[in-house]
Design a protein around this motif. Structure first.
Motif, PDB file in Angstrom:
ATOM      1  N   UNK A  97      39.941  59.771  40.053  1.00 21.75           N
ATOM      2  CA  UNK A  97      41.309  60.277  39.892  1.00 21.75           C
ATOM      3  C   UNK A  97      41.614  60.733  38.468  1.00 21.75           C
ATOM      4  N   UNK A  98      41.191  59.960  37.468  1.00 26.16           N
ATOM      5  CA  UNK A  98      41.532  60.315  36.087  1.00 26.16           C
ATOM      6  C   UNK A  98      40.836  61.599  35.656  1.00 26.16           C
ATOM      7  N   UNK A  99      39.592  61.798  36.092  1.00 28.47           N
ATOM      8  CA  UNK A  99      38.883  63.031  35.762  1.00 28.47           C
ATOM      9  C   UNK A  99      39.527  64.223  36.456  1.00 28.47           C
ATOM     10  N   UNK A 100      39.833  64.059  37.749  1.00 21.54           N
ATOM     11  CA  UNK A 100      40.465  65.170  38.475  1.00 21.54           C
ATOM     12  C   UNK A 100      41.824  65.505  37.847  1.00 21.54           C
ATOM     13  N   UNK A 101      42.562  64.476  37.445  1.00 20.26           N
ATOM     14  CA  UNK A 101      43.866  64.702  36.829  1.00 20.26           C
ATOM     15  C   UNK A 101      43.732  65.471  35.523  1.00 20.26           C
ATOM     16  N   UNK A 102      42.689  65.166  34.748  1.00 22.07           N
ATOM     17  CA  UNK A 102      42.483  65.871  33.482  1.00 22.07           C
ATOM     18  C   UNK A 102      42.150  67.343  33.722  1.00 22.07           C
ATOM     19  N   UNK A 103      41.251  67.612  34.664  1.00 23.41           N
ATOM     20  CA  UNK A 103      40.876  69.004  34.953  1.00 23.41           C
ATOM     21  C   UNK A 103      42.065  69.802  35.469  1.00 23.41           C
ATOM     22  N   UNK A 104      42.803  69.220  36.409  1.00 26.43           N
ATOM     23  CA  UNK A 104      43.961  69.916  36.958  1.00 26.43           C
ATOM     24  C   UNK A 104      45.014  70.130  35.874  1.00 26.43           C
ATOM     25  N   UNK A 105      45.257  69.109  35.051  1.00 27.95           N
ATOM     26  CA  UNK A 105      46.287  69.207  34.030  1.00 27.95           C
ATOM     27  C   UNK A 105      45.989  70.267  32.986  1.00 27.95           C
ATOM     28  N   UNK A 106      44.771  70.261  32.446  1.00 31.44           N
ATOM     29  CA  UNK A 106      44.418  71.272  31.441  1.00 31.44           C
ATOM     30  C   UNK A 106      44.473  72.668  32.058  1.00 31.44           C
ATOM     31  N   UNK A 107      43.975  72.800  33.298  1.00 27.37           N
ATOM     32  CA  UNK A 107      44.023  74.099  33.964  1.00 27.37           C
ATOM     33  C   UNK A 107      45.441  74.567  34.219  1.00 27.37           C
ATOM     34  N   UNK A 108      46.318  73.656  34.639  1.00 28.31           N
ATOM     35  CA  UNK A 108      47.709  74.038  34.896  1.00 28.31           C
ATOM     36  C   UNK A 108      48.434  74.419  33.618  1.00 28.31           C
ATOM     37  N   UNK A 109      48.258  73.608  32.555  1.00 26.95           N
ATOM     38  CA  UNK A 109      48.879  73.965  31.286  1.00 26.95           C
ATOM     39  C   UNK A 109      48.397  75.310  30.780  1.00 26.95           C
ATOM     40  N   UNK A 110      47.085  75.556  30.902  1.00 26.75           N
ATOM     41  CA  UNK A 110      46.542  76.840  30.483  1.00 26.75           C
ATOM     42  C   UNK A 110      47.045  77.992  31.321  1.00 26.75           C
ATOM     43  N   UNK A 111      47.187  77.784  32.627  1.00 28.39           N
ATOM     44  CA  UNK A 111      47.614  78.876  33.501  1.00 28.39           C
ATOM     45  C   UNK A 111      49.069  79.264  33.265  1.00 28.39           C
ATOM     46  N   UNK A 112      49.938  78.272  33.056  1.00 34.44           N
ATOM     47  CA  UNK A 112      51.336  78.632  32.799  1.00 34.44           C
ATOM     48  C   UNK A 112      51.471  79.267  31.421  1.00 34.44           C
ATOM     49  N   UNK A 113      50.709  78.757  30.428  1.00 39.85           N
ATOM     50  CA  UNK A 113      50.735  79.384  29.112  1.00 39.85           C
ATOM     51  C   UNK A 113      50.219  80.805  29.152  1.00 39.85           C
ATOM     52  N   UNK A 114      49.162  81.041  29.942  1.00 40.82           N
ATOM     53  CA  UNK A 114      48.607  82.388  30.065  1.00 40.82           C
ATOM     54  C   UNK A 114      49.577  83.314  30.783  1.00 40.82           C
ATOM     55  N   UNK A 115      50.234  82.806  31.837  1.00 38.41           N
ATOM     56  CA  UNK A 115      51.203  83.631  32.568  1.00 38.41           C
ATOM     57  C   UNK A 115      52.332  84.074  31.653  1.00 38.41           C
ATOM     58  N   UNK A 116      52.873  83.162  30.855  1.00 38.74           N
ATOM     59  CA  UNK A 116      53.963  83.507  29.943  1.00 38.74           C
ATOM     60  C   UNK A 116      53.478  84.455  28.849  1.00 38.74           C
ATOM     61  N   UNK A 117      52.264  84.262  28.375  1.00 39.35           N
ATOM     62  CA  UNK A 117      51.725  85.125  27.328  1.00 39.35           C
ATOM     63  C   UNK A 117      51.484  86.534  27.851  1.00 39.35           C
ATOM     64  N   UNK A 118      50.998  86.663  29.078  1.00 39.13           N
ATOM     65  CA  UNK A 118      50.736  87.992  29.636  1.00 39.13           C
ATOM     66  C   UNK A 118      52.018  88.786  29.821  1.00 39.13           C
ATOM     67  N   UNK A 119      53.164  88.096  29.974  1.00 36.83           N
ATOM     68  CA  UNK A 119      54.430  88.818  30.070  1.00 36.83           C
ATOM     69  C   UNK A 119      54.743  89.558  28.768  1.00 36.83           C
ATOM     70  N   UNK A 120      54.206  89.065  27.649  1.00 38.37           N
ATOM     71  CA  UNK A 120      54.366  89.736  26.361  1.00 38.37           C
ATOM     72  C   UNK A 120      53.267  90.766  26.144  1.00 38.37           C
ATOM     73  N   UNK A 121      52.024  90.365  26.392  1.00 33.94           N
ATOM     74  CA  UNK A 121      50.894  91.241  26.096  1.00 33.94           C
ATOM     75  C   UNK A 121      50.824  92.449  27.021  1.00 33.94           C
TER      76      UNK A 121
END
Length: 449
Positions: A356-380
């Motif tokens: 569970x802790x490993x899956x949570x880490x992978x999902x969390x980093x991926x989710x944080x990166x995906x929302x950050x990328x989505x917001x950044x692409x709105x500018x770029x």
């Protein structure tokens, strides 16, 4: 590679600083409101405090529900499908209420609408714990509406009042938002035990909303000082005709205005990327603790794992936009964040509680990166601040409406099959679609007005 640069806003004819334009709404404040805002900006401590307190509340009221969803469903005798409405209804209203934010800001001013959003959020949190079942869903609608107004207006407020520190302020409010969600998820079960049940735990999050509203009250009053009763706080920005040089290689004509964005394939790719990453995030919020408890993990431990997954989102949301800004194409980043989430989701299929802790880490980093990328692409992917604002509004409106289907559909499939294998398989398919959309949205192209 260097980050694509957006054109600087033009100076006025006198050579002074450009007018205070609300970037998210294409509005220019009246002279009285502009003067009041300049006075507020000369003493930014209150504004900074208000931004942090409001940001803490932008996800907390949603994240605190997930660890308690089983108790809520058992109390009312809800099926998995009906229980998913507890998290789905706020998402629907986050999409439906987003287009209202510019109109309300035009009439009453950004500060007043932010205050109203926090009051609405506080009221929705309290209504959600009232005895009738309908109050649970009605309160969720109010919570989603309040968050929608905060979502749309907060970036514009930061761009307007901190134009030379926008990146740092965006990091501040994003960190506060994730921190509030992490605290809410981690404290949900302990608060339930301390306050005598799930109602006390959910109701406790009305207090941070009330404190944030109190911080915005003087700002809302000061920003309107000097305006006549009934006078609008802002007027639309008048823009001239589009230059003949507005388009060129590497651009996608589609007009940054209103209906024009709807004709841009690139705009829809960014919008759908935003929508699918939100869908994955809110399915995780709704069902991750339940998946873990169904595999034998205790409710308290599942809540901590979920809180950890939320916490590590900060790493992805901080690093990925920095990397994206240094690259002309973000296609590789889009595939990478989708692959991280897919790896964690696949782990929930193989050994939910065991890893569970490993899956949570992978999902969390991926989710944080995906929302950050989505917001950044709105500018770029846009050539100017106003087109970026319109794309942001389009992506949030349709993105959250798309995301709202996730918890409901996954709950229905789980109820129909009696297990999590098929729902998790569907989530892996969504991750694959997200990667494909990222290959389009991450191209070195720009939507020009």
């Amino acid at each position: 590679m260097s980050r694509p640069q957006l054109p600087e806003p033009p100076l006025t004819r006198t050579g002074a600083e450009p007018p205070l334009v609300d970037a998210e709404t294409d509005l220019r404040p009246t002279p009285e409101v502009a003067a009041a805002r300049r006075r507020l900006r000369s003493h930014p401590a209150l504004l900074l405090l208000g931004i942090v307190l409001a940001s803490v509340n932008m996800r907390a009221a949603l994240a605190g529900v997930s660890p308690l969803l089983g108790e809520i469903s058992d109390h009312y005798g809800l099926s998995a499908t009906t229980g998913s409405l507890v998290t789905t209804i706020p998402l629907v209203f986050m999409g439906l209420a987003s287009p209202l934010a510019p109109r309300l800001a035009r009439r009453w001013g950004t500060e007043a609408v932010l205050l109203a959003a926090l009051v609405l959020l506080c009221g929705g949190v309290l209504l959600r714990v009232a005895p009738p079942l309908v109050a649970l869903f009605a309160g969720g609608a109010l919570v989603g509406s309040g968050i929608a107004l905060l979502n749309v207006l907060m970036p514009g407020l930061i761009k307007r009042d901190f134009p030379h520190r926008a990146a740092g302020m965006t990091a501040l409010y994003t960190t506060a938002m994730i921190g509030g969600a992490t605290l809410s998820a981690a404290a949900a079960v302990p608060l339930e035990n301390a306050l005598g049940g799930w109602r006390g735990s959910l109701a406790s999050w009305s207090l941070p909303a009330a404190v944030a509203a109190a911080a915005w009250l003087p700002q809302a009053l000061l920003a309107r000082r000097g305006t006549r009763h009934g006078q609008a706080a802002a007027v639309p920005v008048r823009t001239g005709p589009v230059s003949a040089t507005a388009s060129g290689p590497g651009s996608e004509s589609g007009s940054g205005r209103g209906r024009g964005l709807a004709r841009s394939p690139l705009a829809w790719q960014v919008t759908l990327f935003m929508g699918l990453q939100s869908l994955i995030a809110y399915v995780t919020i709704a069902w991750m603790p339940t998946i873990l408890t169904d595999d034998g993990m205790s409710k308290g431990a599942a809540g901590l794992v979920f809180a950890f997954s939320t916490l590590v989102q900060m790493a992805g949301s901080f690093l990925v936009p920095l990397l994206a800004g240094r690259m002309r194409s973000q296609r590789l980043l889009a595939v990478a964040v989708a692959a991280l989430m897919a790896s964690g989701i696949a782990g929930l299929l193989v050994a939910p509680a065991g890893g569970a802790w490993l899956w949570a880490a992978l999902i969390g980093v991926g989710q944080g990166g995906s929302v950050g990328l989505a917001l950044t692409m709105m500018v770029l992917r846009t050539s100017d601040a106003h087109t970026s604002a319109r794309l942001s509004g389009m992506a949030q409106t349709w993105g959250y409406l798309l995301a709202a289907a996730g918890p409901l559909v996954l709950g229905a499939v789980h109820q129909a099959t009696g297990g999590w294998a098929l729902p998790i398989g569907l989530m892996l398919a969504v991750c694959a679609a997200l990667a494909l959309l990222g290959l389009g949205a991450g191209r070195d192209r720009v939507i020009r007005p």
